[in-house]
Enzyme design. Structure first.
Site, short mmCIF file in Angstrom:
data_model
loop_
_atom_site.label_atom_id
_atom_site.label_comp_id
_atom_site.label_asym_id
_atom_site.label_seq_id
_atom_site.Cartn_x
_atom_site.Cartn_y
_atom_site.Cartn_z
N PHE A 7 0.84 -1.20 0.00
CA PHE A 7 0.00 0.00 0.00
C PHE A 7 0.88 1.26 0.00
CE2 PHE A 7 -2.44 3.26 2.43
CZ PHE A 7 -3.35 3.54 1.42
N GLN A 8 0.59 2.15 -0.91
CA GLN A 8 1.33 3.41 -1.06
C GLN A 8 2.82 3.20 -1.32
OE1 GLN A 8 0.10 6.18 2.07
NE2 GLN A 8 -1.55 6.79 0.69
N MET A 12 -0.03 33.11 -23.04
CA MET A 12 1.15 32.74 -23.82
C MET A 12 0.78 31.71 -24.90
SD MET A 12 4.13 33.62 -24.30
CE MET A 12 5.23 34.27 -23.05
N LYS A 25 9.79 2.91 6.55
CA LYS A 25 9.23 3.20 7.87
C LYS A 25 9.96 2.46 8.98
CE LYS A 25 4.77 3.78 10.07
NZ LYS A 25 3.33 3.60 9.92
C1 LIG Z 1 2.17 22.87 -15.62
C2 LIG Z 1 2.16 23.53 -16.95
N1 LIG Z 1 1.26 23.17 -17.89
C3 LIG Z 1 1.24 23.77 -19.09
C4 LIG Z 1 2.13 24.76 -19.40
C5 LIG Z 1 2.11 25.44 -20.79
N2 LIG Z 1 1.80 26.86 -20.63
C6 LIG Z 1 2.77 27.81 -20.65
S1 LIG Z 1 2.16 29.34 -20.41
C7 LIG Z 1 0.59 28.76 -20.33
C8 LIG Z 1 -0.56 29.71 -20.12
C9 LIG Z 1 -0.51 30.39 -18.81
O1 LIG Z 1 -1.68 31.15 -18.66
P1 LIG Z 1 -1.81 32.21 -17.54
O2 LIG Z 1 -1.36 31.66 -16.24
O3 LIG Z 1 -3.18 32.79 -17.55
O4 LIG Z 1 -0.71 33.30 -17.94
P2 LIG Z 1 -0.73 34.36 -19.15
O5 LIG Z 1 0.13 33.79 -20.22
O6 LIG Z 1 -2.13 34.55 -19.57
O7 LIG Z 1 -0.12 35.57 -18.54
C10 LIG Z 1 0.55 27.38 -20.49
C11 LIG Z 1 -0.67 26.58 -20.51
C12 LIG Z 1 3.07 25.10 -18.40
N3 LIG Z 1 4.01 26.01 -18.59
N4 LIG Z 1 3.06 24.49 -17.19
#
Ligand SMILES: Cc1ncc(C[n+]2csc(CCOP(=O)(O)OP(=O)(O)O)c2C)c(N)n1
Ligand SMILES: [Mg+2]
Lengths: 173, 603
Positions: B131-132, B499, B181
């Site tokens: 488990f775990q 982005m 553990k």
């Molecule tokens: C954990 C994770 N999943 C996906 C991405 C891909 N990714 C890079 S920027 C982004 C959008 C971020 O959106 P937001 O936080 O609203 O920031 P904004 O660009 O709008 O300022 C994504 C999905 C990432 N960097 N990290």
């Protein structure tokens, strides 16, 4: 401005001296797979029980920049004590052992024995239909031997992988 | 769930050779104390209960209960990055360990020293799919600098001290110690840090003097030099930043910095060209492209920085100082490699420069600065101002101006807001900027801010966030409330994964596939639901007042929902697969035609 090193693939033999601890081989192998490096051959065995040291020989083919990376990346691993690129360091010797099972009768059986004899291979097992030959040499010599013996009934090969050592009076470790 | 605790051996009376033993859990706590640890970020579970029991019985080490193990690692990173100390994490086996993986990978790529303890099923059950149970050392091997599975209580203390040494020495990074553990409950021998030296891991920190001398020669002869500085300077310690400032002033040469290195050289200094790379300034990138001598101090030629490799700074001689030999010649072949601590290397360069009575080539340098100032005059960070809608850049400018004179620590999430924060908030001191550079982990900023605030009580700590990223670790609001941490979450809310939307707009024909968050929470109510303060700014006119209100909150977290222009893009930008001199300055230029096919595969 710096001239990029020419991109020619070379085959290098690395000796890696490591602490003989759990997971060390996984670290080395994981490094190669994770970074997309080639492993042509890999062998490992403990070489000093008292100090807990194992020696790994890795053969890899890559362009010079990657070969340099391989050495540097191996050196980053915490249980790695020393990495030597034997191919770059100077004259070296490499050996590999192969065990070959040949099944044949009549002319072919006689020819197989003759070839084995020419190559100084040892016959370590025999039945009325088969032989097992033991052959040590460089990677290339084994390739040649395998090539010649294949049409003569070769049914199984096992190879140890390459071990290497630098020539001369100095030890690397 | 608990197993009977084996009897601890009685204190020896007669036989001097018998050392007193304490159980594994107590060894752990004692070792942390001896390592100078004051804070541990963690989350309990069955496989670490004995350790939590040991923590319960003492007062030297404060345990911060996060709400998800991923938050614990980022908090430890924030703590480490803002103090220069090792961050410490404690999580349970199985899901506790797997939740920690993202943070470990993040710390590895950004070279942050972290020691993470994971509980493991008892030794006799390892390999039984208990488990775990999970193969923690197997899973974390490629995302840690090193890891250990400790099967013998007698080796625990030594392993912990070694782990701290490995985490902080050379190029820092995360180290995992997996403790079954039964080992936590077994008496073992304690050894102090002074009794432990690592048998083999002693990274080289002293640079070769010969290489330093050749480098200084090249630096002195330069006509169009540039210092390209990185996170290594922050990791080396505040003395390295001081030396950099001194050397830059002695030479009068321009300085640019990577995302990770911001703050090492003061942004307000006229010799600073701003950040370089994909969203770096025009002047920094063109200076990198056109320089004749590049002095890389603790940076690693990351692909976000270099752009197209074959056209990267084609006419320069390159010096590269890095503590990690594998960073040298990895992607860019350099002329003078120097392996060692960057702080020591700069000090030595200064000594050689002084001893040889070097001085910069005044005429050439004046010409170079004239060229740079021409590039600067482009004002590449300019944006269209608005009276009606809050531009994200404007929000950050106001944040910068209103926090001027107040010691401020900034963390970020990942996205456009992160790049704008790097461009518009000016960092004058090292260790005040915490961002996920290498892994680009959305959800990093809030837990990191919590770690920073704990290390710097009373200081202003702001997570510049995006509305999408903040939801990835929003549960840590609860942690901040519990410990009355007044972290500020400044959300540049554009309702989009900005982005992602920007790339889709520029290179995927405006097909906005899944980059809009259609059901966002009301962030003001969300803050209140957690027990924090929620604020909102909808117009430029409201902004100053809201920022001041935010800064006045001092006993609980505060979320500011800044409703910004959803269409704004982050410029300048080097399209993927392009060279530094092919940057795009604003939306008037077409990027899709500038992105080569091979650029489409790049991230
Ligand atoms: C954990 C994770 N999943 C996906 C991405 C891909 N990714 C890079 S920027 C982004 C959008 C971020 O959106 P937001 O936080 O609203 O920031 P904004 O660009 O709008 O300022 C994504 C999905 C990432 N960097 N990290
Ligand atoms: Mg957004």
């Amino acid at each position: 401005m710096t001239d990029q090193i020419p991109q020619v693939i070379q085959r290098h033999v690395f000796s890696v001296i490591v602490d003989d601890e759990a997971g060390v081989l996984a670290r080395v192998v994981g490094l190669f797979s994770g970074r997309g490096y080639n492993i042509d051959s890999l062998t490992v065995a403990n070489v000093n029980k008292e100090q807990g040291i194992s020696r790994i020989t890795i053969v890899s083919s890559a362009v010079p920049q990657i070969l340099e990376q391989i050495e540097a990346q191996l050196n980053r691993l915490v249980p790695v004590r020393k990495v030597v690129d034997l191919t770059s360091t100077g004259p070296m010797l490499e050996r590999e052992t192969a065990l070959l099972k040949v099944n044949s009768t009549g002319e072919k059986r006689i020819e197989a024995l003759r070839i084995a004899d020419v190559f100084h291979a040892k016959t370590i097992d025999a039945t009325l239909q088969s032989f097992i030959f033991e052959f040590s040499g460089t990677n290339e010599e084994i390739n040649n031997f395998v090539e010649l013996i294949t049409p003569l009934g070769l049914i199984e090969v096992v190879r140890s992988g390459v071990v290497g050592i630098a020539r001369g009076s100095k030890a690397i470790f | 769930m608990l197993q009977p605790i084996p009897k601890v051996q009685d204190e020896p009376h007669t036989d001097k050779r018998v050392v007193s033993k304490i159980n594994g859990a107590d060894i752990l706590v004692k070792a942390l104390r001896d390592q100078g640890v004051d804070t541990v970020f963690g989350y309990p579970g069955g496989a670490v209960l004995p350790i939590y029991d040991a923590i319960f019985k003492q007062n030297d080490i404060r345990h911060i209960l996060v709400r998800q193990e991923g938050g614990a690692v980022h908090a430890a990173e924030g703590y480490a990055r803002s103090t220069g100390k090792v961050g410490v994490v404690l999580v349970t086996s199985g899901p506790g360990a797997t939740n920690a993986v993202t943070g470990l990978a993040d710390a590895l790529l950004d070279s942050i020293p972290v020691v993470c303890f994971t509980g493991q099923v008892p030794t006799h059950l390892i390999g039984n799919d208990a488990f775990q149970e999970c193969d923690t050392t197997g899973i974390t091997r490629p995302c840690t600098k090193h890891n250990y599975l400790v099967k013998d209580a007698d080796k625990l203390a030594r392993t912990i001290h070694e782990a701290f040494h490995v985490a902080r020495s050379g190029r820092p990074g995360p180290v995992v110690i997996d403790i079954p553990k039964d080992v936590q409950l077994t008496p073992g021998e304690y050894v102090s840090p002074a009794q432990v030296t690592h048998k083999t891991y002693q990274p080289k920190t002293m640079p070769e003097l010969d290489a330093i001398e050749r480098a200084v020669e090249l630096i002195a002869d330069a006509q169009r030099p540039i210092f390209y500085t990185g996170g290594g300077i922050i990791n080396s310690g505040s003395k390295a930043s001081e030396s950099l400032r001194k050397f830059a002033r002695m030479t009068g040469y321009p300085v640019t910095s990577t995302l990770m290195g911001l703050g090492a050289y003061p942004a307000s200094d006229p010799q600073f060209l701003g950040m370089l790379g994909m969203h770096g300034t025009y002047e920094a990138n063109l200076a990198m492209h056109g320089c004749d001598v590049m002095i890389n101090l603790g940076a690693r030629f990351d692909d976000r920085v270099t752009g197209k490799l074959s056209e990267f700074s084609p006419n320069s001689k390159k010096i590269h100082v890095d503590i990690d030999a594998s960073s040298i010649n990895k992607t860019i072949v350099v002329d003078i490699p120097i392996v060692g601590d960057v702080g020591v290397a700069i000090e030595q360069m200064i000594k050689v420069w002084e001893k040889k009575k070097h001085s910069a080539n005044k005429a050439a340098l004046a010409k170079w600065w004239a060229q740079i100032n021409e590039w600067r005059a482009k004002k590449c960070l300019a944006y269209k101002k608005s009276d009606t809608i809050i531009k994200p850049q404007y929000a950050l400018e106001r944040l910068r101006d209103l926090t001027k004179g107040v010691e401020t620590f900034i963390t970020t999430e990942v996205g456009q807001h992160q790049m704008w924060a790097a461009q518009f908030l000016h960092f004058d001191e090292p260790n005040h900027w915490m961002t996920s550079g290498g892994l680009g982990t959305m959800g990093y900023g809030l837990p990191a801010a919590i770690g920073v605030q704990l290390a710097h009580p009373g200081k202003l700590v702001i997570d510049v966030a995006g509305e999408a990223s903040i939801l990835m670790n929003i549960q840590e609001m609860s942690t901040a409330v519990q410990y009355r941490l007044p972290v500020k979450i400044f959300i540049l809310n554009n309702q989009w994964m900005g982005m992602v939307r920007q790339w889709q707009e520029l290179i995927h024909g405006g097909r906005y596939s899944e980059s809009y968050t259609a059901a966002l929470p009301d962030f003001v109510k969300l803050a209140e639901a957690f027990g924090g303060v929620g604020l909102r700014a909808k117009t430029p006119a409201e902004l100053d007042g809201v920022i001041k209100q935010m800064m006045a909150v001092n006993d609980r977290p505060c979320i500011v929902d800044v409703c910004v222009d959803e269409k704004e893009n982050c410029y300048p930008m080097i399209p993927s697969g392009r060279a530094h001199n092919e940057m795009i300055l604003n939306s008037d230029q077409d990027i899709s035609s500038k992105t080569p096919d091979e650029g489409l595969v790049l991230v």
